[in-house]
Motif scaffolding. Sequence first.
Motif, PDB file in Angstrom:
ATOM      1  N   PHE A  17       4.302   4.442  -4.842  1.00 43.82           N
ATOM      2  CA  PHE A  17       4.517   4.760  -3.423  1.00 43.82           C
ATOM      3  C   PHE A  17       4.607   3.472  -2.599  1.00 43.82           C
ATOM      4  N   CYS A  18       3.701   2.545  -2.849  1.00 39.92           N
ATOM      5  CA  CYS A  18       3.708   1.272  -2.110  1.00 39.92           C
ATOM      6  C   CYS A  18       4.971   0.473  -2.408  1.00 39.92           C
ATOM      7  N   ILE A  19       5.380   0.457  -3.679  1.00 38.96           N
ATOM      8  CA  ILE A  19       6.601  -0.259  -4.057  1.00 38.96           C
ATOM      9  C   ILE A  19       7.816   0.353  -3.366  1.00 38.96           C
ATOM     10  N   PHE A  20       7.927   1.682  -3.399  1.00 40.64           N
ATOM     11  CA  PHE A  20       9.063   2.360  -2.779  1.00 40.64           C
ATOM     12  C   PHE A  20       9.069   2.159  -1.266  1.00 40.64           C
ATOM     13  N   LEU A  21       7.883   2.136  -0.671  1.00 42.27           N
ATOM     14  CA  LEU A  21       7.798   1.948   0.781  1.00 42.27           C
ATOM     15  C   LEU A  21       8.279   0.555   1.173  1.00 42.27           C
ATOM     16  N   VAL A  22       7.877  -0.454   0.401  1.00 43.69           N
ATOM     17  CA  VAL A  22       8.335  -1.825   0.661  1.00 43.69           C
ATOM     18  C   VAL A  22       9.851  -1.925   0.480  1.00 43.69           C
ATOM     19  N   ILE A  23      10.352  -1.312  -0.595  1.00 45.84           N
ATOM     20  CA  ILE A  23      11.801  -1.322  -0.845  1.00 45.84           C
ATOM     21  C   ILE A  23      12.539  -0.609   0.283  1.00 45.84           C
ATOM     22  N   TYR A  24      11.982   0.509   0.744  1.00 48.48           N
ATOM     23  CA  TYR A  24      12.619   1.278   1.824  1.00 48.48           C
ATOM     24  C   TYR A  24      12.730   0.435   3.093  1.00 48.48           C
ATOM     25  N   CYS A  25      11.628  -0.208   3.467  1.00 47.50           N
ATOM     26  CA  CYS A  25      11.637  -1.042   4.683  1.00 47.50           C
ATOM     27  C   CYS A  25      12.567  -2.240   4.512  1.00 47.50           C
TER      28      CYS A  25
END
Length: 325
Positions: A43-51
């Motif tokens: 979740f944290c990885i995807f959130l960073v990638i999303y931003c």
Amino acid sequence: MTEKPSPSATKLLFHTQENNLTAVTEFFLLGFQVSQGLRHFLFCIFLVIYCGTICGNLLIITLVSTSKNLHTPMYFFISQLSISDILLTIDLVPNMLHILLNNGGTITFLGCFTQFCFFGAMEGSECLLLTVMSYDRYVAICNPLHYASIMTSSSCVILTAMCWLFSFSIVLIETISTAKLIFCGPNTIDHLFCDMVPLIELACSDTSFIHLEIYLIGIPIILIPTAIIVVSYTYIVLAILRIPSISGRQKAFSTCSSHLIVVSLFYWTMFSVYVVPTKGQTVTMSKVLSLLYTVLTPLVNPIIYSLRNKDIRKAVHKIVYQRVI
């Protein structure tokens, strides 16, 4: 002897079964079935990638629209590619984040096919935009004297509009055809988002027409642009090799190297999922490969164009310098 049912009774029974079969109103996306700690990490990885994806592509769009040095066909197409990447990310990643937090999640029937439609349209538009960009590089290197007369502002707008309209039209046809299938349960999709293959696997009705559509419409959309890109870069490479000076060859190749890297990354991941036979491929591997072209590629594209393009780096430095001053 068993009494044969009347035609009216048979017709009534068919409609009753048909109504029961179309009772599916939502789907359940499994996502990654892993431990809670790993899901939170993802979740944290995807959130960073999303931003990072949103910020990086917005930066490209802002630079192209505000910097006069970037008002050229090549950068116009790059900005359109960034728009496609932003829309693709917004369509898929927020729901992926929800699925990771909740170890799966439901999506309505309409929501699932809306997601599939936008996903397919963005992937199709990116495929066509990369093809147009390869043609732009072909004209710039192989026919430089006529570049300004061929790649005019109006022709760039027309080519871009055709890419968007064509991709949306084709995907809309496939979406409507797939949505008309009868889904009688189970409604669990072992994937990260609503895609064509897992949806067809859940259908209870005949899917031969959908497969025919894929072969007649879907495959040519991938293979024809691929052929155009290959031919364009074949001529580009031959033209570069004919340049006598080493510095001239390096300068010519630098103008299309970023695009070539983006094309290679996009098509490698696309072919690995949709074209290469998936026999023996695990569901987890299929999900990981899907992440490469739906999540990673939109993040990498602006990075490649920023790091390997002097004009974009100069535009960034100019904006930063003006802010500091």
